[in-house]
Design an enzyme around this catalytic site. Structure first.
Site, PDB file in Angstrom:
ATOM      1  N   GLU A  94       1.070   5.202   4.349  1.00  0.00           N
ATOM      2  CA  GLU A  94       1.888   5.726   5.206  1.00  0.00           C
ATOM      3  C   GLU A  94       3.299   7.134   4.511  1.00  0.00           C
ATOM      4  OE1 GLU A  94       4.077   1.971   4.389  1.00  0.00           O
ATOM      5  OE2 GLU A  94       2.592   0.651   6.084  1.00  0.00           O
ATOM      6  N   GLU A 141      -4.200  -2.483   6.484  1.00  0.00           N
ATOM      7  CA  GLU A 141      -3.127  -3.464   5.933  1.00  0.00           C
ATOM      8  C   GLU A 141      -2.056  -4.417   6.911  1.00  0.00           C
ATOM      9  OE1 GLU A 141       0.666  -2.569   3.987  1.00  0.00           O
ATOM     10  OE2 GLU A 141      -0.432  -0.837   2.859  1.00  0.00           O
TER      11      GLU A 141
END
Ligand code: FCB
Length: 454
Positions: A177, A363
């Site tokens: 991220e 995720e």
């Protein structure tokens, strides 16, 4: 809701609805679970420093102990094995490898070698993330990710780790991220190192992507036959209304949230509309940087949590957008909107607009205020979340997207960054006082789903 009611309310799902080679896993990260921050020659990380700042963490806690995973990892890998998963995503703590002398810390490399061997004997394919937000504090003091030199420090670290583990780890994720590294770390200051400077955040974004581009060929050289990718947090973006202003604001927001990364990685450069909106805040880019970032990857990692609704808001942010709270939508305890169809939408977008070769959901998960009652955690809402997102994944497969795996966030309740221990995302409950693990009902559902289909 009884288990029978729950089953009746959910889409019917079987493991055999998915390809046989599908990767089923759980996901964790070093700072959130390891603890032992002063052991094994580990140096201070930006998160150790940030957590010591009064008011930075909701409950005043830190990852100093977390889940004691540094010592309890055999038991934790047993849990992953008992779930019936065949892959496990973890991250390597750069502060365990870094030394002032520039030579990697052997104790750190030994630890991850034991951990990886522990996965392999349990039938868990190791998926290693090289950067999940824990930068050595010493590098922050030299400018951190806002300094171009950090890119080279990162590749030296990646080189050391992949030389040591490349014979057995065949799946590598360069960064987790980058949006969060850059924006939470350097724009809103919610994450370490807690800086608030929009221009710096964009420069950080660029250097993180550049370091990704330089790391991929290194990984391939040191880990023959390995696959390399990156994990992005992507969000479906909706405009708050059909007004021209809101629609344009939604497009700008999508630009920095999603297209900024996707376009650059796909070799299209940074989106021109976002660059124009950024003006003087745009990052410095040297010749060749964009070609480096566009190195072909083997897979895209998608971290999916929630969609965002955006309105035009002059003066509210540099891009003049604001995230609005959509009324009457289902939310988790964190306030994150629950929208399984958003997962299907993002997978289709990656496939159709960016032609990525393979996608793994690296995720996806939910946070609820779990309680242990009579020795069990009846986390019905989390089970519903999981089942509905897997159904959305199955829909995406049916539409031809090349999705090849799913990693639930997370194996364990853990240190949830600025929220400390107040947010539980685990399939396993952790009592942080006793370190006792207890599989929640959602974890039992995942286990039964995976085991029934084998
Ligand atoms: C993601 C992070 C992960 C975890 C989940 C809830 O953004 O990658 O570490 O905190 O959110």
């Amino acid at each position: 809701m009884t288990p029978n009611d729950l089953a009746a309310a959910l889409p019917a799902l079987q493991r055999s609805d998915f390809p046989a080679a599908f990767r089923w896993g759980t996901s964790t990260s070093s700072y959130q679970i390891e603890g032992a921050t002063r052991e094994g020659g580990r140096v201070e990380s930006i998160w150790d420093r940030f957590c010591a700042t009064p008011g930075a963490i909701r409950d005043g806690s830190s990852g100093a102990n977390a889940c004691h995973h540094y010592h309890r990892w055999p038991q934790d890998l047993d849990l992953a094995q008992e779930l019936g998963t065949n892959a496990y995503r973890f991250s390597i703590a750069w502060p365990r490898i870094w030394t002032a002398a520039g030579t990697p810390n052997p104790q750190g490399l030994d630890f991850y070698e034991r951990l990886v061997d522990g996965m392999l004997v349990r039938g868990l394919e190791p998926w290693a993330t090289l950067y999940h937000w824990d930068l050595p504090q010493a590098l922050q003091e030299q400018g951190g990710w806002a300094a171009r030199d950090t890119v080279h420090a990162y590749t030296a670290y990646v080189d050391a780790v992949t030389r040591r583990l490349g014979d057995r780890v065949k799946h590598w994720i360069t960064h987790n991220e980058p949006w969060c590294t850059a924006m939470h770390g350097h724009w809103d200051g919610m994450h370490a190192p807690g800086i608030r400077d929009f221009g710096m955040a964009l420069q950080v974004c660029h250097y993180v992507l550049l370091s990704h581009g330089l790391a991929v060929p290194l990984i391939r050289a040191n880990a023959p036959g390995a696959q390399a990718g990156i994990a992005l947090s992507l969000h479906p973006v909706r405009a708050a209304s059909m007004s021209e202003d809101d629609v344009a604001a939604g497009h700008r927001h999508d630009g920095l949230r999603n297209r900024w990364f996707l376009d650059a990685l796909a070799g299209r450069g940074y989106p021109a509309d976002v660059l124009a909106a950024l003006g003087a805040s745009a990052p410095r880019i040297e010749p060749g940087d964009l070609a480096t970032i566009a190195v072909p990857i083997d897979f895209m990692g998608l971290n999916y949590y929630f969609p965002e609704t955006i309105a035009h808001a002059p003066g509210r942010s540099p891009l003049q957008t604001v995230v609005v709270t959509a009324p009457d939508v289902e939310r988790t305890a964190f306030g994150w909107e629950v929208e399984p169809a958003g997962l299907t939408e993002l997978l289709l977008r990656l496939h159709r607009e960016y032609q990525v070769p393979a996608i793994y959901v690296t995720e996806n998960g939910s946070c609820y205020d779990d309680e242990v009652i009579d020795g069990a955690v009846h986390d019905t809402a989390r089970t519903r979340y999981l089942v509905r997102h897997l159904a959305a994944l199955r829909d995406a497969l049916g539409l031809g997207t090349p999705v090849q795996g799913y990693f639930a966030w997370s194996l364990l309740d853990n240190f949830e960054w600025a929220e400390g221990y107040t947010r539980r995302f685990g399939l396993t409950h952790v009592d942080f006082a006793t370190q006792q693990r207890l599989l929640k009902r959602s974890g039992q559902w995942y286990r039964d789903f995976l085991r029934a289909g084998r």
